[in-house]
Structure formats: C-alpha cells, structure tokens
Design a protein around this motif. Structure first.
Motif, PDB file in Angstrom:
ATOM      1  N   ASN A  54       0.812  -1.215   0.000  1.00  0.00           N
ATOM      2  CA  ASN A  54       0.000   0.000   0.000  1.00  0.00           C
ATOM      3  C   ASN A  54       0.847   1.267   0.000  1.00  0.00           C
ATOM      4  O   ASN A  54       0.412   2.300  -0.508  1.00  0.00           O
ATOM      5  N   ASN A  55       2.047   1.187   0.598  1.00  0.00           N
ATOM      6  CA  ASN A  55       2.871   2.378   0.741  1.00  0.00           C
ATOM      7  C   ASN A  55       4.156   2.318  -0.086  1.00  0.00           C
ATOM      8  O   ASN A  55       4.320   3.062  -1.052  1.00  0.00           O
ATOM      9  N   LYS A  56       5.075   1.440   0.290  1.00  0.00           N
ATOM     10  CA  LYS A  56       6.401   1.466  -0.314  1.00  0.00           C
ATOM     11  C   LYS A  56       6.367   1.243  -1.818  1.00  0.00           C
ATOM     12  O   LYS A  56       7.030   1.970  -2.581  1.00  0.00           O
ATOM     13  N   ALA A  57       5.605   0.261  -2.271  1.00  0.00           N
ATOM     14  CA  ALA A  57       5.544  -0.017  -3.705  1.00  0.00           C
ATOM     15  C   ALA A  57       4.868   1.121  -4.456  1.00  0.00           C
ATOM     16  O   ALA A  57       5.272   1.469  -5.577  1.00  0.00           O
ATOM     17  N   ALA A  58       3.840   1.710  -3.836  1.00  0.00           N
ATOM     18  CA  ALA A  58       3.135   2.824  -4.483  1.00  0.00           C
ATOM     19  C   ALA A  58       4.063   4.019  -4.665  1.00  0.00           C
ATOM     20  O   ALA A  58       4.112   4.628  -5.750  1.00  0.00           O
ATOM     21  N   VAL A  59       4.811   4.364  -3.630  1.00  0.00           N
ATOM     22  CA  VAL A  59       5.698   5.525  -3.695  1.00  0.00           C
ATOM     23  C   VAL A  59       6.834   5.270  -4.681  1.00  0.00           C
ATOM     24  O   VAL A  59       7.212   6.161  -5.461  1.00  0.00           O
ATOM     25  N   VAL A  78      -2.310   6.853   5.212  1.00  0.00           N
ATOM     26  CA  VAL A  78      -1.803   8.138   5.689  1.00  0.00           C
ATOM     27  C   VAL A  78      -0.344   8.323   5.271  1.00  0.00           C
ATOM     28  O   VAL A  78       0.058   9.376   4.755  1.00  0.00           O
ATOM     29  N   THR A  79       0.467   7.304   5.493  1.00  0.00           N
ATOM     30  CA  THR A  79       1.889   7.382   5.175  1.00  0.00           C
ATOM     31  C   THR A  79       2.111   7.609   3.684  1.00  0.00           C
ATOM     32  O   THR A  79       2.984   8.399   3.283  1.00  0.00           O
ATOM     33  N   THR A  80       1.310   6.938   2.868  1.00  0.00           N
ATOM     34  CA  THR A  80       1.481   7.087   1.420  1.00  0.00           C
ATOM     35  C   THR A  80       1.116   8.488   0.963  1.00  0.00           C
ATOM     36  O   THR A  80       1.823   9.089   0.131  1.00  0.00           O
ATOM     37  N   GLU A  81       0.028   9.033   1.477  1.00  0.00           N
ATOM     38  CA  GLU A  81      -0.325  10.405   1.127  1.00  0.00           C
ATOM     39  C   GLU A  81       0.837  11.356   1.448  1.00  0.00           C
ATOM     40  O   GLU A  81       1.200  12.214   0.636  1.00  0.00           O
ATOM     41  N   THR A  82       1.413  11.184   2.624  1.00  0.00           N
ATOM     42  CA  THR A  82       2.520  12.035   3.053  1.00  0.00           C
ATOM     43  C   THR A  82       3.737  11.870   2.144  1.00  0.00           C
ATOM     44  O   THR A  82       4.387  12.855   1.765  1.00  0.00           O
ATOM     45  N   ASP A  83       4.030  10.620   1.773  1.00  0.00           N
ATOM     46  CA  ASP A  83       5.209  10.348   0.954  1.00  0.00           C
ATOM     47  C   ASP A  83       5.036  10.780  -0.498  1.00  0.00           C
ATOM     48  O   ASP A  83       6.032  11.062  -1.188  1.00  0.00           O
ATOM     49  N   LEU A  84       3.810  10.815  -0.980  1.00  0.00           N
ATOM     50  CA  LEU A  84       3.571  11.196  -2.372  1.00  0.00           C
ATOM     51  C   LEU A  84       3.633  12.708  -2.583  1.00  0.00           C
ATOM     52  O   LEU A  84       3.987  13.169  -3.673  1.00  0.00           O
ATOM     53  N   GLU A  85       3.316  13.472  -1.551  1.00  0.00           N
ATOM     54  CA  GLU A  85       3.200  14.924  -1.731  1.00  0.00           C
ATOM     55  C   GLU A  85       4.462  15.568  -2.297  1.00  0.00           C
ATOM     56  O   GLU A  85       4.381  16.371  -3.241  1.00  0.00           O
ATOM     57  N   PRO A  86       5.664  15.253  -1.771  1.00  0.00           N
ATOM     58  CA  PRO A  86       6.854  15.926  -2.313  1.00  0.00           C
ATOM     59  C   PRO A  86       7.195  15.516  -3.745  1.00  0.00           C
ATOM     60  O   PRO A  86       8.013  16.190  -4.391  1.00  0.00           O
ATOM     61  N   LEU A  87       6.596  14.458  -4.256  1.00  0.00           N
ATOM     62  CA  LEU A  87       6.867  14.034  -5.632  1.00  0.00           C
ATOM     63  C   LEU A  87       6.087  14.858  -6.644  1.00  0.00           C
ATOM     64  O   LEU A  87       6.467  14.957  -7.805  1.00  0.00           O
ATOM     65  N   ALA A  88       4.984  15.451  -6.220  1.00  0.00           N
ATOM     66  CA  ALA A  88       4.131  16.195  -7.143  1.00  0.00           C
ATOM     67  C   ALA A  88       4.842  17.447  -7.639  1.00  0.00           C
ATOM     68  O   ALA A  88       5.641  18.059  -6.926  1.00  0.00           O
ATOM     69  N   GLY A  89       4.555  17.815  -8.880  1.00  0.00           N
ATOM     70  CA  GLY A  89       5.149  19.011  -9.457  1.00  0.00           C
ATOM     71  C   GLY A  89       4.403  19.414 -10.710  1.00  0.00           C
ATOM     72  O   GLY A  89       3.373  18.809 -11.064  1.00  0.00           O
TER      73      GLY A  89
END
Length: 364
Positions: A97-102, A150-161
């Motif tokens: 849910n988290n690591k693979a998604a990010v 929750v963790t995935t949402e947090t980890d994805l945010e800095p990737l957006a641009g």
C-alpha cells in the motif's frame, strides 16, 4: 493515452476498466495484478479484462521499471485492502500500500508519467466523533490499513510538481455489486445475510458512523482524477471522495436493507464495546472540484442491484463469511495450500513467480 491500472483484478478494478474504456476508447489500457483474486468472478457477462489491451500478472513490490515506459497515467488500486487483512499481514500491507506505491510514483515521474491516481481511504479519520471531517482535519488512523494510507499520502506529496500531478482519493467505504464481488464490506455483508438467512446481525451497538460510496461511483471519480486539470486541486490533491448524502449509522444501513428485502430481522448487540472506528465525512471539496463526476447511485438502488445480482447467482451460502467472497479467506487458503508464502509471494519451486503476461487482441 496509455494508462496503467495496478490491482485491476480486485473489487474496484472491473468498474474502473469499464469506465476508462468508455471514456477513452482509443487509449491503451494495461492491467497489472498479482492474480490473488482472479478466480473470484461473480455473475460476469464476460471476463472484465477483455476491455484491456494488455494484462500483466506481477507484483507491485517487484515490478520491472520498463513497465512504465511511455505510460501517461498510473491508477494505483493495488492494496491489501481491509482491516482484517492488514492486521494479519501488517508488513505486506505497508509494502504494497505504501512502499511499492511511492516507488512506482517516483520511477513513473522520472520516466515522464504525468498523472498518478492513488486510492486512499476515509478510514484515515478513525475515531472522529459526530463532526464531518474535512481534508485538513486531524487524522487518527487506528489500523495498519489506515496507517498505510496516511503514510502514502505524506510520501507522495513531495513528488508532485508541474509535470507530475498526484491525486489521492480518500474513498468512503465501498459497497455494491462488482464482477469480483467482496462480502467483507459492511453493506454487502448485511445484504448477503438478509438473502441467505433473513437476518442482519449487527456486531456493534449500531451507532458507528460510516460514509459509503457505490463501487461504480468510485470508478467515476477515478475517471475524473485521470485527467483533472491543475486548476482542479493543483499539483497535489487529497480529496474526500463520496457524497454528503451517504453518511449513515451502521444500524441505518441495516434498516435500509430490511426495507428492500422483506421479512428480514435486524438484531443489534447492545452489549458490544464501542466501535472506535466511527467517522462522518464532508465531501464538499469533491463536489466543487468534480461536479460532473458526482455519485449517481443512492443507497436503495445499490441495495437492490446487489440483491438482484445475488438472486441471479442463486446465492444461498449462509456460511459466506468463510467463502472466497471474503478476501482474507482467499489469501489464507492460498497460504495454507502452499501457493503463497507468508509474505504473499506466489511460490513456484520455492521461488516467487516473477511475471506472466498476455495481450488482448482488439476486434476491429
């Protein structure tokens, strides 16, 4: 357009594939799935994957980076997808849910993918009281599944641009009929119990609040997120996805089922300890940003649809909570049969299966 859909052979996938094929008839649609639940077909007119251009069997934890070549959009449905599974397979839940998604988002961005759509969950609010929760309110995840979101949402945010849009859809609790039906969801469970035994046994005191969304309306929301403009939420967006009309107490859901399925008895466990997982959700932002992709199904029509499909299936298994319509039972059975290892990798001569793939030839 080339769209990769991970976890397409789950409960939500058939509706998403059908929706995207209708909206983007010329797009190249690729499914990527472990195949855990490929055999869990329910009342299909045809194999849902026939609407894809290509189906790849593989594991998001070990995907080949070449898979993302020339992909425009990633729709990430892959997940260990409820609390019982998350509790039993907690590490796998975080890995999938988290690591693979990010990792997929990061590599996708490097390869020129322009949009990443992540299926998150309103369960991130946990014990939230009676006030409808908005996107910026405090989160209180109570389970491994909710924490992974929750963790995935947090980890994805800095990737957006500016060249990589990320959309996290915090879905209400799914319900309704799918060609890969799950009955380990509150409303679906109630309907199945009413069909097989004319009983709905609420294990709690019935007061917990739940927002719900029809699985086909989830597909409509994903359709919107695939091509949403930057003006609709910016480079990074977390949005509650559902309808304000679909916030219900659990006992209200049971009563609604009993109104459709006559002769059904509803029982409440008045002595049950309080269920901490209770939350009401505000969906105003989703209504503002996606006015043309709002839910079109209501509670009554959702109940009637699932009820009618179960009748067409001649569904009569009163022991359905031990069947293949319960996702944890499927995974546990595959582990016990030595087909999956304890980390939920397929086994073949004691090694994980890497990948199987087939192309679906379009008819002209």
């Amino acid at each position: 357009m080339k769209i990769l859909i991970t976890g397409n052979m789950g409960y939500v996938g058939p509706g998403v594939v059908s929706q995207l094929r209708e909206t983007y008839p010329q797009a190249e649609l690729i499914g990527f799935d472990t195949g855990y639940f490929a055999q869990c077909l329910t009342n299909p007119s045809f194999l849902p994957e026939i609407k894809l251009d290509r189906q790849i069997f593989g594991d998001v934890r070990d995907f080949n980076e070449a898979l993302l070549d020339d992909v425009d959009v990633i729709v990430y449905l892959a997940a260990i997808s409820n609390d019982p599974m998350g509790n039993k397979f907690e590490k796998v839940t975080m890995d999938v849910n988290n690591k693979a998604a990010v990792r997929m988002a990061r590599i996708g961005k490097e390869k020129g993918v322009r949009s990443f759509v992540y299926a998150s969950s309103c369960s991130v609010y946990g014990a939230a009281g009676d006030e409808a929760k908005r996107e910026n309110d405090t989160l209180n995840p109570l389970t491994a599944y909710a924490r992974s979101k929750v963790t995935t949402e947090t980890d994805l945010e800095p990737l957006a641009g500016k060249d990589f849009t990320v959309t996290c859809l915090r879905f209400a609790t799914a319900c309704g009929f799918s060609n890969r039906l799950r009955l380990d969801l509150v409303l679906n469970d109630f309907i199945a119990g009413a069909v097989t035994s004319k009983r709905i046994d609420i294990l709690s005191d019935g007061t917990p609040l739940r927002p719900l969304i029809n699985v086909l309306d989830m597909a409509r929301a994903i359709d919107w997120a695939v091509s949403r403009s930057k003006e609709s939420g910016g480079n990074f967006l977390v949005v509650n996805t559902g309808s304000n009309l679909w916030n219900y107490q659990v006992k209200e859901l049971a009563e609604a089922v009993a109104e459709v399925i006559e002769g059904c008895q509803v029982t409440v466990n008045a002595d049950a300890p309080p269920d901490k997982r209770s939350y009401k959700v505000n969906f105003d932002l989703f209504k503002k940003l996606a006015p043309n992709h709002q839910p079109v199904h209501d509670l009554k029509s959702t109940i009637e649809s699932l009820f009618n499909n179960l009748k067409m299936m001649e569904f009569s298994d009163s022991n359905f909570r031990e069947s293949d319509l319960i996702r944890l039972k499927v995974l546990s059975s595959l582990v016990q049969s030595n087909l999956l290892d304890e980390d939920l990798y397929w086994k073949w001569n004691n090694k994980p299966v890497l990948k199987l793939e087939y192309d679906i030839q379009k008819q002209n």
